[in-house]
Structure formats: C-alpha cells, structure tokens
Design an enzyme around this catalytic site. Sequence first.
Site, PDB file in Angstrom:
ATOM      1  N   ASP A 354      55.444  18.571  60.457  1.00 53.26           N
ATOM      2  CA  ASP A 354      54.825  19.216  59.299  1.00 53.26           C
ATOM      3  C   ASP A 354      54.682  20.710  59.567  1.00 53.26           C
ATOM      4  O   ASP A 354      54.328  21.115  60.682  1.00 53.26           O
ATOM      5  CB  ASP A 354      53.447  18.614  59.023  1.00 53.26           C
ATOM      6  CG  ASP A 354      53.539  17.283  58.298  1.00 53.26           C
ATOM      7  OD1 ASP A 354      54.551  17.077  57.601  1.00 53.26           O
ATOM      8  OD2 ASP A 354      52.622  16.461  58.442  1.00 53.26           O
ATOM      9  N   ASP A 391      34.472  37.248  50.665  1.00 55.05           N
ATOM     10  CA  ASP A 391      35.453  36.174  50.492  1.00 55.05           C
ATOM     11  C   ASP A 391      35.370  35.255  51.711  1.00 55.05           C
ATOM     12  O   ASP A 391      35.677  35.672  52.831  1.00 55.05           O
ATOM     13  CB  ASP A 391      36.854  36.787  50.375  1.00 55.05           C
ATOM     14  CG  ASP A 391      37.916  35.741  50.046  1.00 55.05           C
ATOM     15  OD1 ASP A 391      37.629  34.534  50.185  1.00 55.05           O
ATOM     16  OD2 ASP A 391      39.036  36.136  49.663  1.00 55.05           O
ATOM     17  N   GLU A 395      41.945  33.703  54.464  1.00 54.06           N
ATOM     18  CA  GLU A 395      42.769  34.818  54.012  1.00 54.06           C
ATOM     19  C   GLU A 395      41.926  36.082  53.831  1.00 54.06           C
ATOM     20  O   GLU A 395      42.317  37.176  54.253  1.00 54.06           O
ATOM     21  CB  GLU A 395      43.468  34.465  52.695  1.00 54.06           C
ATOM     22  CG  GLU A 395      44.521  33.384  52.827  1.00 54.06           C
ATOM     23  CD  GLU A 395      43.942  31.978  52.680  1.00 54.06           C
ATOM     24  OE1 GLU A 395      42.701  31.838  52.753  1.00 54.06           O
ATOM     25  OE2 GLU A 395      44.725  31.027  52.505  1.00 54.06           O
ATOM     26  N   PHE A 421      36.489  34.019  43.372  1.00 52.49           N
ATOM     27  CA  PHE A 421      37.783  33.513  42.908  1.00 52.49           C
ATOM     28  C   PHE A 421      37.565  32.242  42.091  1.00 52.49           C
ATOM     29  O   PHE A 421      36.751  31.391  42.451  1.00 52.49           O
ATOM     30  CB  PHE A 421      38.681  33.215  44.113  1.00 52.49           C
ATOM     31  CG  PHE A 421      39.982  32.563  43.739  1.00 52.49           C
ATOM     32  CD1 PHE A 421      41.097  33.335  43.437  1.00 52.49           C
ATOM     33  CD2 PHE A 421      40.109  31.178  43.684  1.00 52.49           C
ATOM     34  CE1 PHE A 421      42.306  32.739  43.085  1.00 52.49           C
ATOM     35  CE2 PHE A 421      41.312  30.573  43.340  1.00 52.49           C
ATOM     36  CZ  PHE A 421      42.413  31.357  43.036  1.00 52.49           C
ATOM     37  N   GLN A 424      40.811  29.695  37.109  1.00 49.59           N
ATOM     38  CA  GLN A 424      41.182  30.231  35.808  1.00 49.59           C
ATOM     39  C   GLN A 424      41.651  31.686  35.912  1.00 49.59           C
ATOM     40  O   GLN A 424      42.684  32.058  35.368  1.00 49.59           O
ATOM     41  CB  GLN A 424      40.004  30.145  34.827  1.00 49.59           C
ATOM     42  CG  GLN A 424      39.666  28.739  34.371  1.00 49.59           C
ATOM     43  CD  GLN A 424      38.971  27.927  35.456  1.00 49.59           C
ATOM     44  OE1 GLN A 424      38.255  28.492  36.290  1.00 49.59           O
ATOM     45  NE2 GLN A 424      39.210  26.618  35.465  1.00 49.59           N
ATOM     46  N   THR A 425      40.884  32.507  36.644  1.00 55.41           N
ATOM     47  CA  THR A 425      41.241  33.931  36.739  1.00 55.41           C
ATOM     48  C   THR A 425      42.280  34.196  37.817  1.00 55.41           C
ATOM     49  O   THR A 425      43.047  35.151  37.723  1.00 55.41           O
ATOM     50  CB  THR A 425      39.996  34.768  37.056  1.00 55.41           C
ATOM     51  OG1 THR A 425      39.490  34.404  38.350  1.00 55.41           O
ATOM     52  CG2 THR A 425      38.915  34.542  36.008  1.00 55.41           C
ATOM     53  N   ARG A 426      42.280  33.386  38.878  1.00 52.63           N
ATOM     54  CA  ARG A 426      43.156  33.551  40.040  1.00 52.63           C
ATOM     55  C   ARG A 426      42.977  34.913  40.690  1.00 52.63           C
ATOM     56  O   ARG A 426      43.892  35.486  41.255  1.00 52.63           O
ATOM     57  CB  ARG A 426      44.619  33.331  39.649  1.00 52.63           C
ATOM     58  CG  ARG A 426      44.917  31.906  39.213  1.00 52.63           C
ATOM     59  CD  ARG A 426      46.398  31.698  39.001  1.00 52.63           C
ATOM     60  NE  ARG A 426      46.897  32.519  37.899  1.00 52.63           N
ATOM     61  CZ  ARG A 426      48.127  33.016  37.851  1.00 52.63           C
ATOM     62  NH1 ARG A 426      48.981  32.770  38.824  1.00 52.63           N
ATOM     63  NH2 ARG A 426      48.513  33.759  36.826  1.00 52.63           N
ATOM     64  N   MET A 427      41.753  35.433  40.586  1.00 53.07           N
ATOM     65  CA  MET A 427      41.426  36.726  41.187  1.00 53.07           C
ATOM     66  C   MET A 427      40.016  36.675  41.764  1.00 53.07           C
ATOM     67  O   MET A 427      39.201  35.833  41.380  1.00 53.07           O
ATOM     68  CB  MET A 427      41.481  37.854  40.144  1.00 53.07           C
ATOM     69  CG  MET A 427      42.816  38.106  39.517  1.00 53.07           C
ATOM     70  SD  MET A 427      42.761  39.547  38.416  1.00 53.07           S
ATOM     71  CE  MET A 427      41.561  38.993  37.179  1.00 53.07           C
ATOM     72  N   LYS A 446      41.662  41.626  43.431  1.00 49.46           N
ATOM     73  CA  LYS A 446      42.844  41.232  44.213  1.00 49.46           C
ATOM     74  C   LYS A 446      43.148  39.779  43.866  1.00 49.46           C
ATOM     75  O   LYS A 446      42.237  38.979  43.620  1.00 49.46           O
ATOM     76  CB  LYS A 446      42.618  41.393  45.715  1.00 49.46           C
ATOM     77  CG  LYS A 446      41.746  40.327  46.382  1.00 49.46           C
ATOM     78  CD  LYS A 446      41.762  40.485  47.877  1.00 49.46           C
ATOM     79  CE  LYS A 446      41.093  39.384  48.671  1.00 49.46           C
ATOM     80  NZ  LYS A 446      40.194  38.482  48.083  1.00 49.46           N
TER      81      LYS A 446
END
Length: 746
Positions: A354, A391, A395, A421, A424-427, A446
């Site tokens: 994997d 965050d 990442e 994050f 829906q917004t992906r930000m 970002k």
Amino acid sequence: MSTVTSRTDKTGRHSPDGPQSDDPAGNRPPVPGNPVPGRSGFSAAQLGAAFPGALRKLDPRIMWHTPVMFIVEAGAALITAIAVAESVTGGAETSGGSAVPGAFTWLIAGWLWATVIFANLAESVAEGRGKAQAASLRATRTTTPARRVTNYDAAGDPSASRTAVEEVASADLVLDDVVVVTAGGIIPGDGDIIDGIASVDESAITGESAPVVRESGGDRSAVTGGTRVLSDRIVVRITSKPGETFVDRMIRLVEGAARQKTPNEIALDILLATLSLIFLVVVVTLNPLAGYSGASVSIPVLVALLVCLIPTTIGALLSAIGIAGMDRLVQHNVLAMSGRAVEAAGDVTTLLLDKTGTITYGNRQAAAFIPVAGADRDELIRAAVLASAEDPTPEGKSIVDLAAGMGVTPVKEANAVSVPFTAQTRMSGLDYADETKGATGTQIRKGAGSAVMDWVSESGGIDVDVLSDLTYQVDKISAGGGTPLVVAVRESDGGTTGSSARILGVVHLKDVVKDGLKDRFAELRRMGIRTVMITGDNPRTAKAIAAEAGVDDFLAEATPEDKMALIRREQANGQLVAMTGDGTNDAPALAQADVGVAMNTGTSAAKEAGNMVDLDSDPTKLIDIVRIGKQLLITRGALTTFSIANDVAKYFAIIPAMFMGVFPGLAVLNVMNLHSPASAILSAVIFNALVIIALIPLALRGVKYRAAGASAVLTRNLLVFGAGGVAAPFIGIKLIDLAVSLIPGF
C-alpha cells in the site's frame, strides 16, 4: 466523561504529546517481539535448561517422527545391548581382520547416544526460547471480572448506558457477548468496539509503552483481551471463544504446540528417510558379501558405518531450523500462524505494498512555497502560515514548520478569527476585524485551487498572467504526484467598492516517500522479487510516486476487488504473493495471498484472514518478513549441503578402516593417516556427534543473508558449505584421532 484528544499516528499510537508510560525509564515488559541480547546463539544456562527436555525426547514415540535420528537411536540401543552381552561373553576380538579394543563397543554406544541427545538438545534449545516467551504471555492471561450487558440494544441504546449489566468472570464470556469496559479496566476478551473511543495500553502484548487509540466503526476497532483501558468508556462485542483468544493462540504458537511440519520439511524428511533406507540396505548386505573374503565386520562397526553414512547432521537440526525461523519473526514482533507462512515468505516473488503508510509517510508535507507572477514570496509565506496557525491537520502543521525553517514565524493578531476548513468551502483561513469601521478587514484563504479561484473571482476577475502562471504551477505539481494548495488574500475597505482579492501563490504538498526505500526495493529486485504499489490515487499521481520510490509497477485507483484480481493474476502466472492489510475490506485479499500480514491495529476479520500478524502494525515490515523467510530457506539448504558433503570425508575414514586388516592395499585410501582402524571408526562417530553441537548456533541464528538471485545463492552455498562440508571432517576427524590414539588399545 473524558475524551481522547491527543494526536495519533496512522497506527493509532499516541504521538509524544499524548499520554506517556508511567515507567520513567521507558522500560518495556519482557514480551515477545523485544529482541534480547545474545539471542543469536545459546548459553550454558540455556543448554542446562534444555537438557531435561532432550532426555524426554528419547521416547521412541517421539523419535520416530524424525526417521534419521530414530535409526540412530535404534542403533544406539542395539550397540548398548551388544556391549552388555560382550561384557559377559568376553566380546569380539576382531572386525574386518583388525583387532577391536575391549572398550570399543561401549565407546561407540556412548557416542551414538550422545548423537541422539545432541540432536534433541538442538530442538529443545529452540523450543525453550519459545517457552520463555510464552511464560511472559501467560502472565497477561488472567481471569478478570467482566461487565456483561444483559440485553444489548444496538439501535436504541448503542452505548449501553441505560441497559442492565451483570458482573461475570472473563472465562464465562462466550462468542457475541457484549461487555462494557471503563477507564482502568482490563478488556476481558478479544473483540471489536461497537461504541465509543478509548486510549488502550497494549504493552502486555506488543511491548510498546505508548498507548494506542481504539474506536468503533473503523479499521482500529479490534481490541485484545488482557490489555488495559486508560481513558473513557467502550462497548465491546466478544469475537473469540474461551481458550481461543489471540493471546491463547500466541502462547500455543511460540511454545511450538501448534507447530506442524511444513511441506518443504516433509519433503526433505522423505528425502532423508529414503537416503537412510538405501544406506541401511547397503550396510545390511555388506557383511554377507564380505564373508566370502573372510572379512566379516562386527555389528558395532556396521552400525557406526550406517550412522556416518546417513545425513544425521541435517536430520538432527531440521526441526530446530524451522522453530528458530518462527522465533526470529517473534523477535521482530510478527506472529506467524504456521511454519508454512514463514516458508512461503521465503519463496515470495511479488510484493503488494500500500502506498500510504508503507511507501509514503501517509501525511502530506509542505515542500515549497511558489509565488505566482507579480506576487511577493515573503508575503505568500506569511499568509500561508497565518492561514495555518490553527490548522490541526498534519498538512497545516507542516506549512508552519517549513516556514519556521526559513525563519518566518508570524504571530496571529488578537483581532483575527480563524476560519476552519469545511467540505463545502474546501478552504480554511483567517479573517481580521476592521475595528475602525466595524466590519471584516483583510481575509486570507488557502485551499483547493478551484475553490480559491472562485473566492477571488467574487471580488473581481483574475489577471491573465496570474491565471496562466497559477494553472502552470498547479498542473506541474499535480503531474509530479503532489497536491497544490492555493493561497489568496482579500483586502477590504469596510464594505465599499474598494475591496479586492489577489492570488499570492501555491503551497506544494508532497506525499513524502520514506527514506531508504529506493535502495531496499533495488535489493528486492536483486533477489528476484517484483514490487507493486497499490494506491487509490489517479494514474498520473501514482506513476510519479512509483517512479520516486523505485517500485516495479503500480495499481492506481485500486478497489478491494482490483486488489483481489491482481493477486489472482499473479498466482495464475506462477508467482507467490505477499501483502499487508488492516481493514475488513482487506480480508478477502489477505486470505487469497500466499503471505497475508494483518496489522494488529486492524479489524478482527483482517487478523483472522491473514497468516501473520504484525504486533507493531508497521506495513514496511513486510520486507523484513521476506528476508527472514529467505534466511530460513537458505539456512536449511546450506546445512543440508554441509551434511551431505561431510559424509564424503567420513567415507575415507571408515571404509578403509573396515577392511584394511584383510586388504592392506586399502591403506592408500587412508589419506588422513589415521592411527588405527578402531581409532578411525571411533573418531568418525565422535565427529558426527560433535558437529551437531557446533552447528546449533548457526541453525538458531540462521545463515547470514545477502540479497542475490537464486543461482548466486546456490553457488555460494556450494562453495562455502559444500567445500566446507568436505574439508571440515578431514580436519576434525584427524584431530580427534590424535586424541583417541592416546587411549590404550586404540
């Protein structure tokens, strides 16, 4: 109720900021899997502990399972009876025309018994190490109270908080019982968590002091009886019958009680037994033929000839080699369910690996900050760090770490509000409040390229040069197997028409390939093993990572069905396949593979389907498992070569000695210039016994493995163990003869 909040890695183990062991020294308990110094050979204490077991194995009902050594034991018993008879009748005076010393028969009988005991000792030493491991495991298998749910309602009360429970002994639990375990409690049996999440101490099983997180509904739901819950509350469905828990199976396997001979061992046993029968026929017919020349040979000499002709060395060490191979896996914290699995690992020709967690670290890491046309790089780095300040993802943390390494460490201001994050917004990002105008001020975002570009477009268009450069950078990163995160800033004047948005650049997130894997894959290639990377990524990304890692092939956008189909195709082409897995969806493929290594953190279904379990849940260990399997096969082959080769030298010691008294011309074959026929025969028998003891460390440790093809390994075995097997008896028998010649009458 407390909650588990510490970060965990892919295996579910707490990171350093999570709960730590109570042992300040970080000492681990003595459980299987922890390599012990000095395990490569054996000590005098181990020999002493194994000696009673070696004597118990003299029972003919046990010995007949090893045909070669059974013949030696029968010969020893026969010679002992003859020695007793000779003590009464006066004994034989000649054999083959040569004088026989009075103590000859007794010495032959004694060394034949020593040969059998040394063979049993090799097996007992190997088994003794497993029994020591089993003792530490048995200490974890205690009867504990269990809180069994009487009428569990999965739909109405999944947490069993309103359902009555009864306290029973863990030994009284049966399959499909549901129990509740709270902080500080011992998990009473193997099972799957069906509700809740908890931090669990599994050091009694794995030796790893750091707790792990177990939770319902995923691939980390399996728990093992005897482990302790450190926090929270979980509901567990029992998946094992009494006496059939994971620990019970481990105990039986490491003790050797569940060990059965592998197909290769059975085939070699048949070969050795066939050779022994052929030599037995030769020896039985020898005396009638020799009688015509007046050179009748005594029975003790004939038995000595037979024992030296048959492959006693490999016959004595064969079982110990197999047990030691499984023991080496246990030292690596891998439990093999059978010796067949270890052998299959040595014959593997295709490895399915994997990508995530095996070839790569599993968490994408920030690798570079790339400004677009007209943007300032320092502004891009500062904006990316501020947007990642809170965050919690790996990442986001990697962006902060990369910037810190460049000396950029901006601090979030008090009037800034983090934007999390969402799917829906992906930000994600940061909003500053414009306190002078009571409105939102500067905003930083970002996220996915398309989402950020839509967000920028809401405040006006995107400059053509910026869009062109951005598209180029995003495509370049994607083609290389990376993930681009676009960073933008919107500056507001408090809601008037002056607001504007700018794209600053791209953060390159890279799925980092583990260090050293390329060299290891090259080593596997030299061994004739093909590596295939399995990933859910798109073909372009998969191709880039496969090239960087150095694997031979890849399967992109793989589903469980695709994996199963690949295994069957490889097997249909005559290949032996090894793979790892941890989820229920991996179970069919684990069962189909020739070597299926299930992760201990995985589901019960995966562990039941595989024929090995890795207690450390480290997928990269599959490469080590293959090496151990190959080492087992090479060790067995090398010692078989040595055993057959050293018989050649013993012919030159015994055959001339048997008939030299009648045929003096045979003296030219006495190339070792042995003192007398009696000393030559006794020296050969003594060497035959002592070489077993000398080779026990090699049988337990294994022949040193070097990555090479089958032909190169065969050539090396013939040169080292073939030539060495011929030379060693010439030297050993001559030295022993010098000592035997000092005995009066010899």
